[in-house]
Design a protein around this motif. Structure first.
Motif, PDB file in Angstrom:
ATOM      1  N   ARG A 138      -6.704   0.276   8.549  1.00 51.38           N
ATOM      2  CA  ARG A 138      -5.883   1.163   9.504  1.00 51.38           C
ATOM      3  C   ARG A 138      -4.656   0.026  10.172  1.00 51.38           C
ATOM      4  N   LEU A 139      -3.454   0.451   9.960  1.00 52.34           N
ATOM      5  CA  LEU A 139      -2.124  -0.538  10.088  1.00 52.34           C
ATOM      6  C   LEU A 139      -1.499   0.370  11.296  1.00 52.34           C
ATOM      7  N   SER A 140      -0.682  -0.275  11.678  1.00 51.66           N
ATOM      8  CA  SER A 140       0.205   0.438  12.884  1.00 51.66           C
ATOM      9  C   SER A 140       1.297   1.492  12.465  1.00 51.66           C
ATOM     10  N   ALA A 141       1.936   1.612  11.061  1.00 48.29           N
ATOM     11  CA  ALA A 141       2.843   2.532  11.056  1.00 48.29           C
ATOM     12  C   ALA A 141       1.861   3.726  10.695  1.00 48.29           C
ATOM     13  N   LEU A 142       2.725   4.941  11.216  1.00 49.82           N
ATOM     14  CA  LEU A 142       2.120   6.365  10.953  1.00 49.82           C
ATOM     15  C   LEU A 142       3.220   6.978   9.787  1.00 49.82           C
ATOM     16  N   PRO A 143       2.740   7.924   9.096  1.00 50.32           N
ATOM     17  CA  PRO A 143       3.312   8.686   7.894  1.00 50.32           C
ATOM     18  C   PRO A 143       4.498   9.299   8.935  1.00 50.32           C
ATOM     19  N   THR A 144       5.638   9.630   8.551  1.00 53.16           N
ATOM     20  CA  THR A 144       6.718  10.320   8.928  1.00 53.16           C
ATOM     21  C   THR A 144       6.737  11.698   8.733  1.00 53.16           C
ATOM     22  N   GLY A 145       5.645  12.314   7.807  1.00 52.97           N
ATOM     23  CA  GLY A 145       5.838  13.829   7.381  1.00 52.97           C
ATOM     24  C   GLY A 145       4.371  14.202   7.814  1.00 52.97           C
ATOM     25  N   ASN A 146       3.513  13.632   8.716  1.00 50.44           N
ATOM     26  CA  ASN A 146       2.322  14.067   9.071  1.00 50.44           C
ATOM     27  C   ASN A 146       1.150  13.897   8.072  1.00 50.44           C
ATOM     28  N   GLU A 147       1.624  13.293   7.073  1.00 51.61           N
ATOM     29  CA  GLU A 147       0.409  12.766   5.988  1.00 51.61           C
ATOM     30  C   GLU A 147      -0.360  12.165   6.406  1.00 51.61           C
ATOM     31  N   ILE A 148      -1.663  12.008   5.993  1.00 54.72           N
ATOM     32  CA  ILE A 148      -2.764  11.277   6.381  1.00 54.72           C
ATOM     33  C   ILE A 148      -3.195   9.998   5.328  1.00 54.72           C
ATOM     34  N   SER A 149      -3.010   8.970   5.882  1.00 54.06           N
ATOM     35  CA  SER A 149      -2.938   7.505   4.883  1.00 54.06           C
ATOM     36  C   SER A 149      -4.458   7.143   4.908  1.00 54.06           C
ATOM     37  N   THR A 150      -4.803   6.935   3.596  1.00 50.39           N
ATOM     38  CA  THR A 150      -6.249   6.677   3.186  1.00 50.39           C
ATOM     39  C   THR A 150      -6.450   5.228   3.340  1.00 50.39           C
ATOM     40  N   GLY A 151      -5.093   4.397   3.813  1.00 50.89           N
ATOM     41  CA  GLY A 151      -5.540   2.841   3.939  1.00 50.89           C
ATOM     42  C   GLY A 151      -5.971   2.440   2.566  1.00 50.89           C
ATOM     43  N   LEU A 152      -5.592   2.821   1.438  1.00 48.41           N
ATOM     44  CA  LEU A 152      -5.966   2.136   0.102  1.00 48.41           C
ATOM     45  C   LEU A 152      -5.032   1.713  -0.816  1.00 48.41           C
ATOM     46  N   GLY A 153      -3.752   2.298  -0.703  1.00 45.38           N
ATOM     47  CA  GLY A 153      -2.605   1.899  -1.691  1.00 45.38           C
ATOM     48  C   GLY A 153      -2.407   0.497  -1.750  1.00 45.38           C
ATOM     49  N   LEU A 154      -2.417  -0.412  -0.664  1.00 43.37           N
ATOM     50  CA  LEU A 154      -2.027  -1.951  -0.655  1.00 43.37           C
ATOM     51  C   LEU A 154      -3.068  -2.617  -1.304  1.00 43.37           C
ATOM     52  N   SER A 155      -4.274  -2.189  -0.933  1.00 49.65           N
ATOM     53  CA  SER A 155      -5.584  -2.816  -1.624  1.00 49.65           C
ATOM     54  C   SER A 155      -5.549  -2.726  -2.968  1.00 49.65           C
ATOM     55  N   ILE A 156      -5.267  -1.673  -3.502  1.00 51.79           N
ATOM     56  CA  ILE A 156      -5.157  -1.406  -4.722  1.00 51.79           C
ATOM     57  C   ILE A 156      -4.095  -2.090  -5.575  1.00 51.79           C
ATOM     58  N   VAL A 157      -2.756  -2.358  -5.095  1.00 51.39           N
ATOM     59  CA  VAL A 157      -1.855  -3.049  -5.624  1.00 51.39           C
ATOM     60  C   VAL A 157      -2.265  -4.498  -5.553  1.00 51.39           C
ATOM     61  N   LYS A 158      -2.897  -5.166  -4.527  1.00 51.34           N
ATOM     62  CA  LYS A 158      -3.250  -6.445  -4.507  1.00 51.34           C
ATOM     63  C   LYS A 158      -4.201  -6.779  -5.724  1.00 51.34           C
ATOM     64  N   ARG A 159      -5.354  -5.945  -5.638  1.00 46.68           N
ATOM     65  CA  ARG A 159      -6.285  -5.986  -6.534  1.00 46.68           C
ATOM     66  C   ARG A 159      -5.828  -6.136  -7.901  1.00 46.68           C
ATOM     67  N   LEU A 160      -5.008  -5.013  -8.454  1.00 50.89           N
ATOM     68  CA  LEU A 160      -4.387  -5.124  -9.721  1.00 50.89           C
ATOM     69  C   LEU A 160      -3.575  -6.059 -10.005  1.00 50.89           C
ATOM     70  N   ALA A 161      -2.730  -6.517  -9.133  1.00 47.65           N
ATOM     71  CA  ALA A 161      -1.814  -7.814  -9.342  1.00 47.65           C
ATOM     72  C   ALA A 161      -2.687  -8.815  -9.785  1.00 47.65           C
ATOM     73  N   ASP A 162      -3.595  -9.464  -8.748  1.00 47.33           N
ATOM     74  CA  ASP A 162      -4.383 -10.516  -8.896  1.00 47.33           C
ATOM     75  C   ASP A 162      -5.003 -10.475 -10.159  1.00 47.33           C
ATOM     76  N   ARG A 163      -5.749  -9.527 -10.793  1.00 52.61           N
ATOM     77  CA  ARG A 163      -6.687  -9.204 -11.879  1.00 52.61           C
ATOM     78  C   ARG A 163      -5.688  -9.570 -13.122  1.00 52.61           C
ATOM     79  N   ALA A 164      -4.144  -9.288 -13.081  1.00 61.06           N
ATOM     80  CA  ALA A 164      -3.608  -9.417 -14.071  1.00 61.06           C
ATOM     81  C   ALA A 164      -2.884 -10.630 -14.155  1.00 61.06           C
ATOM     82  N   GLY A 165      -3.141 -11.392 -13.202  1.00 63.65           N
ATOM     83  CA  GLY A 165      -2.263 -12.651 -13.303  1.00 63.65           C
ATOM     84  C   GLY A 165      -0.964 -12.654 -12.524  1.00 63.65           C
TER      85      GLY A 165
END
Length: 389
Positions: A336-363
């Protein structure tokens, strides 16, 4: 039933191999669902696994007795299947009047009315199912209730990740134990013969060949184990072309919000020694976040360049960015981060964790370049393709 695309078949294969569908695990999700139901004061809470023609309850509280015994329903009665296909939370306040789900038999047969569900993301980033709460009357879900279900989903997802990791390690160990026995037996036998000096000269060459073959079989097994821990091989011939395709995909959504997309490519074409699907998943998540958090009339800027042995791209927006308190949990799952979506979307809180894990595993690496209070700016780097090294 789901439409069996190749991507969904991969999801189903991953779910099957996880062993979760058998129900024979050491995880007690029923206690988690009971706790969530008490906290939100709802009659039912579920941890679901969405198979090709059924919805399996890995955890359940408050469901009708007939379904509680079978611990599954037909997929026709599932709201969670939409969480899987949409890959985002689903919030229903009154299913009887919601055109998206009003024809679902669960509304009339099971009394499902209000629904709130978050996707359960597996370690390989497939969506296995959902963590959801259900009410039998219309309900406006509050921001705090949505945040609580996100947190419960994170707890369950972490337990699933531990289960899958343990199962994977057990499988690797079982394969090694089984397949190493034969070459090791050959080596032990030949070693004994050499020690006792009972080998005729004309057999030495044949035994030497057997030793070589046994050593090669062991080396092959070890290489196979290493491969299990690597991502798919491959590379991206043209980073700009790949990013263009993902920017085109968000074009309509950006246009609806009055956002402009700006490209600044200083190296073009730029080959990257990382599988396209890995880069694509990272770009999709970062671009999706940029659209979600940039205010109407804002701009999203994508740059591409190279530095020494690495190629990189940056994605920048002029949204609210992050606060200092966000930094320690920036790449955590379901954060849960401080920023809120600007179009009333609900954020899962998953996107950045997926980015980090994929980047790390691929070197590769992913870095937040912006400071607190600035628009978000991420830099993603990977080794260059061979042609530019």
């Amino acid at each position: 039933m789901f439409n069996h695309s190749s991507s969904d078949q991969a999801r189903l294969d991953s779910l099957t191999s996880s062993g979760l569908l058998s129900g024979k695990t050491d995880m007690d999700f029923d206690r988690v669902t009971a706790l969530a139901a008490r906290m939100l004061k709802v009659p039912a809470c579920l941890v679901t696994l969405v198979d090709h023609d059924r919805q399996v309850f890995a955890g359940a509280c408050g469901i009708p007795e007939a379904y509680a015994e079978k611990r599954e329903t037909p997929l026709s009665h599932s709201f969670c299947k939409h969480v899987v296909t949409l890959r985002r939370p689903l919030v229903i306040t009154d299913a009887r009047t919601d055109p998206f789900v009003m024809s679902n038999p669960a509304v009339t047969e099971l009394g499902v009315n209000a629904y709130l569900g978050f996707p359960l993301v597996a370690p390989d980033h497939h969506i296995y199912g959902a963590f959801c709460v259900i009410d039998v009357k219309p309900r406006e879900w509050t921001e705090e209730e949505i945040a609580l279900i996100r947190d419960f989903t994170a707890i369950v997802a972490e337990q699933i990740e531990l289960h899958v990791a343990k199962r994977r390690e057990r499988t690797i160990t079982d394969v090694l134990i089984h397949d190493l026995r034969s070459p090791l037996s050959s080596i032990r036998l030949i070693s004994g013969l050499l020690t006792e000096q009972k080998i005729p000269a004309d057999r030495l060459q044949a035994l030497g060949g057997t030793l070589t073959d046994s050593a090669e079989r062991i080396a092959h097994l070890l290489r196979a184990v290493e491969d299990l821990h690597r991502d798919e091989a491959g590379g991206c011939r043209d980073l700009g072309r790949l990013l263009d395709s993902h920017m085109n995909e968000i074009g309509d959504t950006a246009l609806e919000k009055g956002l402009s997309l700006r490209r600044e490519y200083t190296a073009y074409p730029l080959p990257i020694a990382t599988a396209e699907w890995v880069i694509g998943q990272i770009a999709e998540n970062l671009l999706g976040n940029a659209v979600k958090f940039t205010p109407r009339g804002g701009e999203i800027r994508v740059t591409i360049g190279s530095e020494g042995p690495s190629g990189f791209f940056t994605i920048e927006d002029n949204g609210p960015g992050f606060q200092a308190d966000d930094y320690p949990r920036l790449f955590k799952r379901y954060a849960r981060l401080s920023a809120l979506p600007t179009g009333n979307e609900i954020s899962t809180g998953l996107g950045l964790s997926i980015v980090k894990r994929l980047a790390d595993r691929a070197g590769g690496s992913v870095t937040l370049l912006s400071k607190p209070g600035e628009g978000a700016r991420f830099k993603v780097s990977f080794p260059l393709g061979l042609s530019l090294r």
